[in-house]
Every structure is written in structure tokens, then in C-alpha cells.
Design a protein around this motif. Structure first.
Motif, PDB file in Angstrom:
ATOM      1  N   ASN A   1      56.061  49.633  21.241  1.00 17.29           N
ATOM      2  CA  ASN A   1      57.150  50.614  21.242  1.00 17.29           C
ATOM      3  C   ASN A   1      58.063  50.398  22.443  1.00 17.29           C
ATOM      4  OD1 ASN A   1      56.250  51.916  18.889  1.00 17.29           O
ATOM      5  ND2 ASN A   1      54.852  53.223  20.049  1.00 17.29           N
TER       6      ASN A   1
ATOM      7  N   ILE B   1      60.334  47.442  21.709  1.00 21.40           N
ATOM      8  CA  ILE B   1      61.431  47.805  20.814  1.00 21.40           C
ATOM      9  C   ILE B   1      62.499  48.596  21.563  1.00 21.40           C
ATOM     10  CG2 ILE B   1      62.024  49.250  18.826  1.00 21.40           C
ATOM     11  CD1 ILE B   1      59.343  48.341  17.584  1.00 21.40           C
TER      12      ILE B   1
ATOM     13  N   GLU C   1      66.425  47.513  21.905  1.00 18.97           N
ATOM     14  CA  GLU C   1      67.493  48.435  21.524  1.00 18.97           C
ATOM     15  C   GLU C   1      68.413  48.733  22.708  1.00 18.97           C
ATOM     16  OE1 GLU C   1      65.339  50.875  17.879  1.00 18.97           O
ATOM     17  OE2 GLU C   1      65.088  51.600  19.939  1.00 18.97           O
TER      18      GLU C   1
ATOM     19  N   GLN D   1      53.911  44.341  14.728  1.00 21.52           N
ATOM     20  CA  GLN D   1      54.943  45.367  14.880  1.00 21.52           C
ATOM     21  C   GLN D   1      56.286  44.751  15.238  1.00 21.52           C
ATOM     22  OE1 GLN D   1      54.183  48.223  18.000  1.00 21.52           O
ATOM     23  NE2 GLN D   1      55.910  49.525  17.428  1.00 21.52           N
ATOM     24  N   LEU D   2      56.283  43.837  16.215  1.00 19.29           N
ATOM     25  CA  LEU D   2      57.553  43.267  16.682  1.00 19.29           C
ATOM     26  C   LEU D   2      58.143  42.300  15.675  1.00 19.29           C
ATOM     27  CD1 LEU D   2      59.124  43.870  19.323  1.00 19.29           C
ATOM     28  CD2 LEU D   2      56.798  44.725  19.268  1.00 19.29           C
TER      29      LEU D   2
ATOM     30  N   ASN E   1      57.863  42.334  12.412  1.00 16.37           N
ATOM     31  CA  ASN E   1      58.435  43.097  11.303  1.00 16.37           C
ATOM     32  C   ASN E   1      59.698  43.838  11.726  1.00 16.37           C
ATOM     33  OD1 ASN E   1      56.373  42.197   9.668  1.00 16.37           O
ATOM     34  ND2 ASN E   1      55.123  44.045   9.898  1.00 16.37           N
ATOM     35  N   PHE E   2      59.692  44.375  12.955  1.00 15.87           N
ATOM     36  CA  PHE E   2      60.899  45.044  13.446  1.00 15.87           C
ATOM     37  C   PHE E   2      62.063  44.065  13.555  1.00 15.87           C
ATOM     38  CE2 PHE E   2      63.710  46.018  17.004  1.00 15.87           C
ATOM     39  CZ  PHE E   2      64.192  47.265  16.632  1.00 15.87           C
TER      40      PHE E   2
ATOM     41  N   ASN F   1      63.759  42.853  10.421  1.00 12.86           N
ATOM     42  CA  ASN F   1      64.591  43.857   9.755  1.00 12.86           C
ATOM     43  C   ASN F   1      65.795  44.320  10.568  1.00 12.86           C
ATOM     44  OD1 ASN F   1      63.243  44.538   7.098  1.00 12.86           O
ATOM     45  ND2 ASN F   1      61.505  44.754   8.476  1.00 12.86           N
ATOM     46  N   ALA F   2      65.895  43.880  11.822  1.00  8.71           N
ATOM     47  CA  ALA F   2      67.031  44.260  12.671  1.00  8.71           C
ATOM     48  C   ALA F   2      68.143  43.228  12.490  1.00  8.71           C
ATOM     49  CB  ALA F   2      66.600  44.327  14.139  1.00  8.71           C
TER      50      ALA F   2
END
Length: 252
Positions: A157, A160, A164, A195-196, A198-199, A202-203
Motif C-alpha cells: 500500500n 502504491i 500515485e 499486489q504491485l 496487478n496495480f 491496470n494503471a
């Protein structure tokens, strides 16, 4: 449809050379039909074993690559994207010197050779962020095509949030040229990676990213043994198999 954003960080010692037999045969186990988008080896020369199976990302690793013969390799490369400096904030390269070389050599590389340029890949601490802000201010009329960053940590988290934050500050698409969990717990490493990946897949503002790293030996005591993508014998780890084949990635 496969999203191809994952740059394979292929250590230069995997290639054969004087006094180093390497493990070039391991490249034949890479799935270039999956999410792997390109290959980088922190150098300006193409791994011979790549054999044109994916784009290569030449790197101006440090100031040595701005001089012949390595600069000539970059200038004459037929590859479309060039990376500029690897953690200059930790390698005694000032934003001022980096900006001067940017105007002297990198901008002509873009203008005359049509290359897309990844800006200096800085570390994620405050010193790295301050270094980047200074550099970007100095090259504001000729900014990079892509923002280069690294991230190492244990909290997905937090990673991410950092991505961002950088996206909100700079308009360029991001190339995360190194990222990995440094946790010593294998489950945590897998969860971070899943997690990273997949993030970032999709970003739409993340162009490409590379998990560190595909190498036989640990680079140093900072990185986690559980994040290695290659075993000591040159065969891939389970994490590497997942990274090159799964999309979306799933925990083991």
C-alpha cells in the motif's frame, strides 16, 4: 488481451563473457508471448542471447556511458527507448551535472535519432525526490518522455501511495525500472509482488516496470533472497515463472 508492461531485469553476468561463462541458455525459458515487454541489463550493450525476441532498453547507467565507446553503442542503437542514469542521487551525480549532460547529449539523441528518453531513475527516499525535483526544474523546456523511478520496501500500500504521489507531481508516464519487496518473509514478498504487478498493469499512467531481479546471486544485503527471480544454477524461481506467465497474478 495480454498487457505487456513487465521489463525483464536480466543481470549482465547472465551473458557469457571473458572469465564468465554466464547462463545465456536461460533466456530460452523466457515467455516472450506473455506480459514481458522488454529486457534491460543496466548496460549499453544488448545481451546476445536476446536474439531480437523483445525490445532492449539501453541504459546510461552512470557517467561512463556518456563516453566512447559506450556512448557510440547508445547513439547507434536501433532500440526506441533509452534510460538515463541509475540512482544518480546515490552515485554522486549532481542534478546540475545530470542536466548539463542531458542538454549536451540526451536531447540531441532524441532530436537526431528519434529516441524516447526515460529520466533519471531515482530512489524513493526524500533525497531522491529532492534530487529529481531539482533535475526536472533544470530541464523543464526539454523534459523526459518518461519519468524514471525505483521503489524498494515491504508495504504494498505504501508503494502504491508513492507511485500515485509521483504521478500527481509529474505529467510523464512512469517507468518503474526497479521495484521489489525487501521483506524476509516469502509470503509477504509474494503478496507485495502480486499486489504491485496487478496495480501497475491496470494503471494507464505506468508505461513499464521491472521487478528486481533475474540474477544468480544477491546483488547486496539490501534485497530479499525471496524476491530473486533466478536460482544460483541459472534456472528460474517460482516467482519468475509467475511474473512471466500470470496476468493477473495470484498468490501461491
Amino acid at each position: 488481451m495480454v498487457v505487456k508492461k513487465r521489463c525483464l531485469l536480466w543481470d549482465w553476468t547472465n551473458s557469457s563473457g571473458p572469465g564468465n561463462p554466464g547462463v545465456p541458455w536461460a533466456m530460452d525459458s523466457v515467455n516472450f508471448n506473455g506480459p514481458i515487454s522488454s529486457v534491460s541489463n543496466w548496460n549499453a550493450w544488448v545481451p546476445p542471447e536476446l536474439n531480437g525476441r523483445a525490445p532492449y532498453r539501453p541504459m546510461i547507467h552512470l557517467e561512463e556511458e556518456l563516453k566512447a565507446p559506450k556512448w557510440d553503442w547508445v547513439w547507434n542503437s536501433d532500440q526506441p527507448i533509452v534510460q538515463y542514469f541509475n540512482e544518480p542521487d546515490k552515485n554522486n551525480i549532481s542534478p546540475e551535472r545530470a542536466a548539463q549532460a542531458w542538454y549536451d547529449q540526451m536531447v540531441p539523441l532524441r532530436q537526431q535519432r528519434g529516441k524516447k528518453l526515460v529520466g533519471p531513475a531515482i530512489s524513493s527516499d526524500e533525497n531522491g525526490k529532492n534530487w529529481l525535483a531539482d533535475f526536472m526544474n533544470r530541464v523543464s523546456d526539454q523534459p523526459p518522455d518518461f519519468l524514471g523511478i525505483h521503489y524498494y520496501g515491504t508495504d504494498g500500500n505504501a508503494a502504491i501511495r508513492y507511485l500515485e504521489e509521483m504521478h500527481s507531481k509529474y505529467p510523464q508516464p512512469i517507468v518503474v525500472s526497479e521495484i521489489a519487496s525487501i521483506d524476509r518473509n516469502v509470503g509477504s514478498v509474494y503478496n507485495f509482488t502480486v499486489q504491485l504487478a496487478n496495480f501497475m498493469d491496470n494503471a494507464d499512467w505506468i508505461f513499464e516496470y521491472g521487478f528486481f531481479g533475474c540474477m544468480r546471486n544477491l546483488a547486496d544485503g539490501f534485497v530479499s533472497p525471496d524476491a530473486q527471480l533466478m536460482q544460483a544454477d541459472g534456472h528460474f524461481t517460482e516467482l519468475m515463472w509467475k511474473l512471466q506467465n500470470e496476468q493477473p497474478m495470484v498468490p501461491p
